[in-house]
Design a protein around this motif. Structure first.
Motif, PDB file in Angstrom:
ATOM      1  N   MET A 160      48.954  32.568  28.703  1.00 36.00           N
ATOM      2  CA  MET A 160      48.136  31.946  29.600  1.00 36.00           C
ATOM      3  C   MET A 160      46.876  32.477  29.779  1.00 36.00           C
ATOM      4  SD  MET A 160      50.753  32.204  33.096  1.00 36.00           S
ATOM      5  CE  MET A 160      49.497  31.348  34.495  1.00 36.00           C
ATOM      6  N   ALA A 161      45.600  31.497  30.221  1.00 35.61           N
ATOM      7  CA  ALA A 161      44.332  31.710  29.743  1.00 35.61           C
ATOM      8  C   ALA A 161      44.149  32.522  31.666  1.00 35.61           C
ATOM      9  CB  ALA A 161      43.395  31.268  29.065  1.00 35.61           C
ATOM     10  N   PHE A 162      43.232  33.914  31.399  1.00 38.36           N
ATOM     11  CA  PHE A 162      42.611  34.094  32.234  1.00 38.36           C
ATOM     12  C   PHE A 162      41.681  34.454  32.532  1.00 38.36           C
ATOM     13  CE2 PHE A 162      47.565  35.348  32.837  1.00 38.36           C
ATOM     14  CZ  PHE A 162      47.604  35.077  34.096  1.00 38.36           C
ATOM     15  N   THR A 163      40.315  34.318  33.150  1.00 38.51           N
ATOM     16  CA  THR A 163      39.065  34.830  32.811  1.00 38.51           C
ATOM     17  C   THR A 163      38.568  36.583  33.579  1.00 38.51           C
ATOM     18  OG1 THR A 163      38.063  32.687  32.857  1.00 38.51           O
ATOM     19  CG2 THR A 163      36.786  34.103  33.660  1.00 38.51           C
ATOM     20  N   LEU A 164      39.021  37.118  33.851  1.00 42.77           N
ATOM     21  CA  LEU A 164      38.696  38.809  34.319  1.00 42.77           C
ATOM     22  C   LEU A 164      37.012  38.821  34.140  1.00 42.77           C
ATOM     23  CD1 LEU A 164      41.331  40.445  32.234  1.00 42.77           C
ATOM     24  CD2 LEU A 164      41.867  38.937  34.788  1.00 42.77           C
ATOM     25  N   LYS A 165      36.873  39.424  35.807  1.00 43.09           N
ATOM     26  CA  LYS A 165      35.488  40.252  35.369  1.00 43.09           C
ATOM     27  C   LYS A 165      36.023  41.826  35.470  1.00 43.09           C
ATOM     28  CE  LYS A 165      31.955  40.388  38.947  1.00 43.09           C
ATOM     29  NZ  LYS A 165      31.332  39.656  39.930  1.00 43.09           N
ATOM     30  N   PRO A 208      49.642  43.556  38.135  1.00 42.13           N
ATOM     31  CA  PRO A 208      50.338  42.274  37.079  1.00 42.13           C
ATOM     32  C   PRO A 208      48.065  41.677  37.020  1.00 42.13           C
ATOM     33  CG  PRO A 208      51.356  41.873  38.551  1.00 42.13           C
ATOM     34  CD  PRO A 208      50.376  43.649  38.919  1.00 42.13           C
ATOM     35  N   VAL A 209      48.181  41.426  35.672  1.00 42.58           N
ATOM     36  CA  VAL A 209      47.001  40.469  35.468  1.00 42.58           C
ATOM     37  C   VAL A 209      47.183  39.576  36.014  1.00 42.58           C
ATOM     38  CG1 VAL A 209      46.990  39.716  33.185  1.00 42.58           C
ATOM     39  CG2 VAL A 209      44.992  40.251  33.860  1.00 42.58           C
ATOM     40  N   ASP A 210      47.722  38.381  36.705  1.00 49.39           N
ATOM     41  CA  ASP A 210      47.702  37.189  37.193  1.00 49.39           C
ATOM     42  C   ASP A 210      47.403  38.127  39.049  1.00 49.39           C
ATOM     43  OD1 ASP A 210      50.452  38.731  38.009  1.00 49.39           O
ATOM     44  OD2 ASP A 210      51.725  36.860  37.799  1.00 49.39           O
ATOM     45  N   SER A 211      47.611  39.579  39.367  1.00 47.00           N
ATOM     46  CA  SER A 211      47.406  39.566  40.408  1.00 47.00           C
ATOM     47  C   SER A 211      45.659  39.523  40.564  1.00 47.00           C
ATOM     48  CB  SER A 211      48.101  40.572  41.245  1.00 47.00           C
ATOM     49  OG  SER A 211      47.611  41.707  40.557  1.00 47.00           O
ATOM     50  N   VAL A 212      45.036  39.329  39.585  1.00 47.11           N
ATOM     51  CA  VAL A 212      43.397  40.191  39.569  1.00 47.11           C
ATOM     52  C   VAL A 212      42.510  38.928  40.377  1.00 47.11           C
ATOM     53  CG1 VAL A 212      41.764  41.204  38.318  1.00 47.11           C
ATOM     54  CG2 VAL A 212      43.554  41.768  37.797  1.00 47.11           C
ATOM     55  N   GLY A 213      43.129  37.981  39.423  1.00 49.22           N
ATOM     56  CA  GLY A 213      42.534  36.527  40.359  1.00 49.22           C
ATOM     57  C   GLY A 213      40.627  36.930  39.757  1.00 49.22           C
ATOM     58  N   ASP A 214      40.186  36.558  40.594  1.00 50.13           N
ATOM     59  CA  ASP A 214      38.430  36.963  40.444  1.00 50.13           C
ATOM     60  C   ASP A 214      38.062  37.943  40.668  1.00 50.13           C
ATOM     61  OD1 ASP A 214      38.645  36.223  43.297  1.00 50.13           O
ATOM     62  OD2 ASP A 214      36.814  34.829  42.965  1.00 50.13           O
ATOM     63  N   SER A 215      39.101  38.957  41.025  1.00 51.43           N
ATOM     64  CA  SER A 215      38.292  40.674  41.532  1.00 51.43           C
ATOM     65  C   SER A 215      37.742  41.152  40.374  1.00 51.43           C
ATOM     66  CB  SER A 215      39.442  40.960  42.399  1.00 51.43           C
ATOM     67  OG  SER A 215      40.175  41.008  43.288  1.00 51.43           O
ATOM     68  N   ALA A 216      36.768  42.072  40.822  1.00 56.51           N
ATOM     69  CA  ALA A 216      35.900  42.530  40.125  1.00 56.51           C
ATOM     70  C   ALA A 216      36.459  44.102  39.355  1.00 56.51           C
ATOM     71  CB  ALA A 216      33.948  43.273  40.685  1.00 56.51           C
ATOM     72  N   VAL A 217      36.944  43.831  38.662  1.00 52.61           N
ATOM     73  CA  VAL A 217      37.222  45.548  37.680  1.00 52.61           C
ATOM     74  C   VAL A 217      36.164  46.492  37.542  1.00 52.61           C
ATOM     75  CG1 VAL A 217      38.481  46.167  36.266  1.00 52.61           C
ATOM     76  CG2 VAL A 217      39.411  44.555  37.465  1.00 52.61           C
ATOM     77  N   THR A 218      36.425  47.317  37.151  1.00 50.59           N
ATOM     78  CA  THR A 218      35.965  48.621  37.695  1.00 50.59           C
ATOM     79  C   THR A 218      36.481  49.244  36.631  1.00 50.59           C
ATOM     80  OG1 THR A 218      34.067  48.468  38.880  1.00 50.59           O
ATOM     81  CG2 THR A 218      33.358  50.221  38.300  1.00 50.59           C
ATOM     82  N   THR A 219      36.073  50.460  34.924  1.00 55.51           N
ATOM     83  CA  THR A 219      36.673  50.680  34.824  1.00 55.51           C
ATOM     84  C   THR A 219      35.569  52.023  33.926  1.00 55.51           C
ATOM     85  OG1 THR A 219      35.623  50.549  32.507  1.00 55.51           O
ATOM     86  CG2 THR A 219      37.519  48.931  33.254  1.00 55.51           C
ATOM     87  N   ILE A 220      36.540  52.920  33.720  1.00 58.35           N
ATOM     88  CA  ILE A 220      35.790  54.698  33.522  1.00 58.35           C
ATOM     89  C   ILE A 220      34.215  54.223  32.425  1.00 58.35           C
ATOM     90  CG2 ILE A 220      37.270  55.222  31.725  1.00 58.35           C
ATOM     91  CD1 ILE A 220      35.476  57.818  34.362  1.00 58.35           C
ATOM     92  N   GLU A 221      34.439  53.272  31.552  1.00 59.22           N
ATOM     93  CA  GLU A 221      33.354  52.783  30.732  1.00 59.22           C
ATOM     94  C   GLU A 221      32.251  52.313  31.649  1.00 59.22           C
ATOM     95  OE1 GLU A 221      36.955  51.896  28.112  1.00 59.22           O
ATOM     96  OE2 GLU A 221      36.216  52.250  30.362  1.00 59.22           O
ATOM     97  N   ALA A 222      32.764  51.988  32.603  1.00 61.92           N
ATOM     98  CA  ALA A 222      31.202  51.338  33.419  1.00 61.92           C
ATOM     99  C   ALA A 222      31.089  52.276  35.304  1.00 61.92           C
ATOM    100  CB  ALA A 222      31.251  50.183  34.229  1.00 61.92           C
ATOM    101  N   ILE A 223      31.613  53.480  35.183  1.00 63.67           N
ATOM    102  CA  ILE A 223      32.077  53.553  36.661  1.00 63.67           C
ATOM    103  C   ILE A 223      30.215  55.103  37.060  1.00 63.67           C
ATOM    104  CG2 ILE A 223      32.857  55.928  35.519  1.00 63.67           C
ATOM    105  CD1 ILE A 223      32.984  54.009  38.929  1.00 63.67           C
ATOM    106  N   GLY A 224      29.825  55.353  35.469  1.00 64.13           N
ATOM    107  CA  GLY A 224      29.084  55.883  35.517  1.00 64.13           C
ATOM    108  C   GLY A 224      26.943  55.613  35.869  1.00 64.13           C
ATOM    109  N   GLU A 225      27.376  53.770  35.457  1.00 63.74           N
ATOM    110  CA  GLU A 225      26.528  52.839  36.288  1.00 63.74           C
ATOM    111  C   GLU A 225      26.142  53.062  37.698  1.00 63.74           C
ATOM    112  OE1 GLU A 225      26.717  49.014  34.708  1.00 63.74           O
ATOM    113  OE2 GLU A 225      27.437  49.793  32.373  1.00 63.74           O
ATOM    114  N   THR A 226      27.113  53.613  38.519  1.00 63.93           N
ATOM    115  CA  THR A 226      26.850  53.597  40.043  1.00 63.93           C
ATOM    116  C   THR A 226      26.517  54.572  40.192  1.00 63.93           C
ATOM    117  OG1 THR A 226      29.703  54.272  40.562  1.00 63.93           O
ATOM    118  CG2 THR A 226      29.046  51.423  40.308  1.00 63.93           C
TER     119      THR A 226
END
Length: 150
Positions: A1-6, A62-80
């Motif tokens: 399935m195709a998903f667009t994750l933010k 599961p990736v299908d539970s993420v929907g259009d929610s914003a995901v932040t990982t360690i790669e970007a946490i230093g921007e907050t």
């Protein structure tokens, strides 16, 4: 399935089964290897990311539970502001020993500081209780969280 994750403010198109854990999409599909695999059962916290600002265990999300929610990982946490302060405190207090769990530790700590800007020791202990550090740097982690909150 195709998903667009933010993820980290950028949309990413992925084609995976809906029950694929977010961790594997991040690491194996998108090459974002800062989030670590620890136990695979949401017990150790190494895989912690933020979904709409909440700390979640990506190995059991599961990736299908993420929907259009914003995901932040360690790669970007230093921007907050909280993430930047935590990363600086981690360095200044030399929190890291082996370092394997630290991305999850920082992600959990950032979620704590976003919700509780001036946490007590009890607040920190409660928020961080799901993150395991095999090297036992818990006292330095607590001190770094206090430093980042100052």
């Amino acid at each position: 399935m195709a998903f667009t994750l933010k993820i980290n403010g950028t949309p990413h198109e992925v084609d995976v089964d809906g029950d694929t854990p977010l961790l594997w999409v991040l690491r194996d599909v998108l090459g974002m290897t800062g989030t670590k695999f620890g136990c695979g059962m949401a017990l150790c916290g190494a895989c912690t990311v933020h979904v709409d600002g909440q700390a979640v265990r990506s190995c059991q999300t599961p990736v299908d539970s993420v929907g259009d929610s914003a995901v932040t990982t360690i790669e970007a946490i230093g921007e907050t502001p909280q993430g930047k302060a935590l990363q600086q405190a981690w360095l200044e207090l030399e929190v890291v020993q082996c370092g394997y769990c630290q991305s999850g530790q920082i992600m959990s700590a950032a979620a704590l500081l976003a919700e509780t800007p001036k946490p007590t020791d009890d607040d920190i202990d409660a928020a961080m209780s799901g993150n395991v550090c095999r090297c036992g740097t818990y006292q330095r982690i607590r001190a770094a969280i206090h430093k980042a909150a100052a």
